[in-house]
Design an enzyme around this catalytic site. Structure first.
Site, PDB file in Angstrom:
ATOM      1  N   GLY A   8       0.831  -1.212   0.000  1.00  0.00           N
ATOM      2  CA  GLY A   8       0.000   0.000   0.000  1.00  0.00           C
ATOM      3  C   GLY A   8       0.860   1.254   0.000  1.00  0.00           C
ATOM      4  O   GLY A   8       0.488   2.291   0.546  1.00  0.00           O
ATOM      5  N   ASP A  46      -0.841  -7.186  -5.505  1.00  0.00           N
ATOM      6  CA  ASP A  46      -2.119  -7.360  -4.829  1.00  0.00           C
ATOM      7  C   ASP A  46      -1.814  -8.266  -3.639  1.00  0.00           C
ATOM      8  O   ASP A  46      -1.334  -9.393  -3.830  1.00  0.00           O
ATOM      9  CB  ASP A  46      -3.116  -8.033  -5.792  1.00  0.00           C
ATOM     10  CG  ASP A  46      -4.501  -8.174  -5.173  1.00  0.00           C
ATOM     11  OD1 ASP A  46      -4.585  -8.364  -3.941  1.00  0.00           O
ATOM     12  OD2 ASP A  46      -5.492  -8.103  -5.919  1.00  0.00           O
ATOM     13  N   TYR A 135     -14.947  -1.999   8.080  1.00  0.00           N
ATOM     14  CA  TYR A 135     -13.547  -1.576   8.270  1.00  0.00           C
ATOM     15  C   TYR A 135     -13.103  -1.847   9.710  1.00  0.00           C
ATOM     16  O   TYR A 135     -12.027  -2.399   9.956  1.00  0.00           O
ATOM     17  CB  TYR A 135     -13.450  -0.087   7.938  1.00  0.00           C
ATOM     18  CG  TYR A 135     -12.084   0.524   8.084  1.00  0.00           C
ATOM     19  CD1 TYR A 135     -11.038   0.177   7.232  1.00  0.00           C
ATOM     20  CD2 TYR A 135     -11.844   1.493   9.060  1.00  0.00           C
ATOM     21  CE1 TYR A 135      -9.792   0.772   7.348  1.00  0.00           C
ATOM     22  CE2 TYR A 135     -10.598   2.099   9.188  1.00  0.00           C
ATOM     23  CZ  TYR A 135      -9.582   1.733   8.336  1.00  0.00           C
ATOM     24  OH  TYR A 135      -8.343   2.323   8.454  1.00  0.00           O
TER      25      TYR A 135
HETATM   26  N1  SER Z   1      -8.889   7.503   8.659  1.00  0.00           N
HETATM   27  C1  SER Z   1      -9.555   6.250   8.607  1.00  0.00           C
HETATM   28  C2  SER Z   1     -10.873   6.359   7.937  1.00  0.00           C
HETATM   29  O1  SER Z   1     -11.464   7.400   8.035  1.00  0.00           O
HETATM   30  C3  SER Z   1      -9.769   5.695   9.987  1.00  0.00           C
HETATM   31  O2  SER Z   1      -8.759   4.826  10.293  1.00  0.00           O
HETATM   32  O3  SER Z   1     -11.332   5.422   7.375  1.00  0.00           O
END
Ligand code: SER
Length: 308
Positions: A8, A46, A135
């Site tokens: 990344g 990837d 996430y």
């Molecule tokens: N900065 C990130 C986000 O907003 C949070 O870890 O997804």
């Protein structure tokens, strides 16, 4: 850290971390990879492609991986299955690679690893973690996997829970805290910003030089002093869009802000802490941020003025 691989590396954190690590450890010892690599970088990777990942690690005798490849919070909410695939299958590939090749690992967790049941103010290092976003679910699972690989296989996996990261060089993509970067570009360009979060949405934030310093300091810290090792709370400042706008107005008096709330990103932000307690990072490896709100705003505006 002698031979370092970054995944990344073309992202917001990756691009600046790559430059700093190359300055410190020599360009020939720091290898940058990304799904969409920068034009002058050789490695399109990837992280779900385990053989390709292993080839790079073997070819260059990598001993440390900074694994930054992931989908951020807002985009992960749009494509949750893909987010799980990239964020979790990518991480377990990297952990397996670290196990096989005896590499150390840096894994960035996030304020997103907490949820609505977590104390939002003075959020403890060790507390309830029931995130409600994909996430955040990936981040808390990642923290647990890193701890597991350390305990079970001795992989030296270390990490931080980053807040929103602010930088003048590379923009973030698809995050909820992105407003705190976008606002500077808008202030500079048109003296006005339409904010997608409510005026009173308080979140932890950090300026990029501190974020990079934190990662490198943790990775070079004496292992004997680390009780947690992984998933350290770290913060440098905590503010609302309204407070950030007021600080920018001190430098650009005509700057205005309006609020057009995006319900998806507002709900994500409302599930995150307002201000974490980072005393474990301070005590165990000497975390000390240099930039608070006024210093960060001044530096951001100065950098953007000189690059635009
Ligand atoms: N900065 C990130 C986000 O907003 C949070 O870890 O997804």
């Amino acid at each position: 850290m002698k031979k370092i691989l970054i995944t990344g590396a073309a992202g917001q954190l990756g691009s600046e971390l790559t430059a700093t690590l190359r300055n410190r450890y020599g360009s020939e010892n720091v290898f940058a990879s990304d799904k969409k690599p920068a034009p002058d970088e050789p490695y399109g990777l990837d992280v779900r492609d385990m053989p390709a990942l292993n080839r790079i690690v073997e070819t260059h005798n990598i001993d440390t991986i900074f694994h930054l490849a992931a989908l951020l919070s807002a985009v992960a909410e749009q494509t949750p299955q893909q987010a799980w695939d990239i964020n979790m299958n990518g991480l377990i590939n990297v952990l397996e690679t670290c196990r096989l090749h005896r590499c150390a690992l840096f894994f960035p967790s996030s304020i997103a690893a907490f949820g609505t049941e977590t104390p939002a103010i003075d959020t403890p290092q060790d507390t309830i973690q029931r995130p409600t976003t994909m996430y955040g679910i990936c981040k808390v699972s990642g923290e647990l996997l890193c701890d597991y690989y350390y305990r079970r296989f001795g992989v030296d996996a270390r990490g931080l829970r980053y807040p929103g990261l602010i930088s003048s060089k590379t923009k973030p993509g698809g995050g909820t805290t992105d407003y705190a970067v976008d606002i500077f570009y808008a202030a500079q360009k048109s003296r006005h910003y339409d904010c997608f979060l409510r005026a009173d949405t308080q979140l932890d934030m950090m300026y990029m030089p501190d974020a990079i310093d934190a990662a490198i300091t943790l990775m070079t810290a004496d292992s004997a002093h680390l009780k947690h090792r992984n998933a350290f709370n770290v913060t440098a400042m905590s503010f609302t869009p309204q407070q950030l706008a007021a600080e920018i107005q001190k430098h650009i008096p005509g700057f205005t802000i309006a609020y057009h709330v995006d319900p998806l990103r507002q709900a994500i932000a409302d599930s995150w802490p307002k201000h974490m307690n980072d005393s474990a990072a301070k005590a165990e490896w000497g975390w000390r941020p240099r930039f608070g709100l006024p210093a960060m705003v001044e530096d951001m505006l100065e950098n953007l003025r000189s690059t635009q």
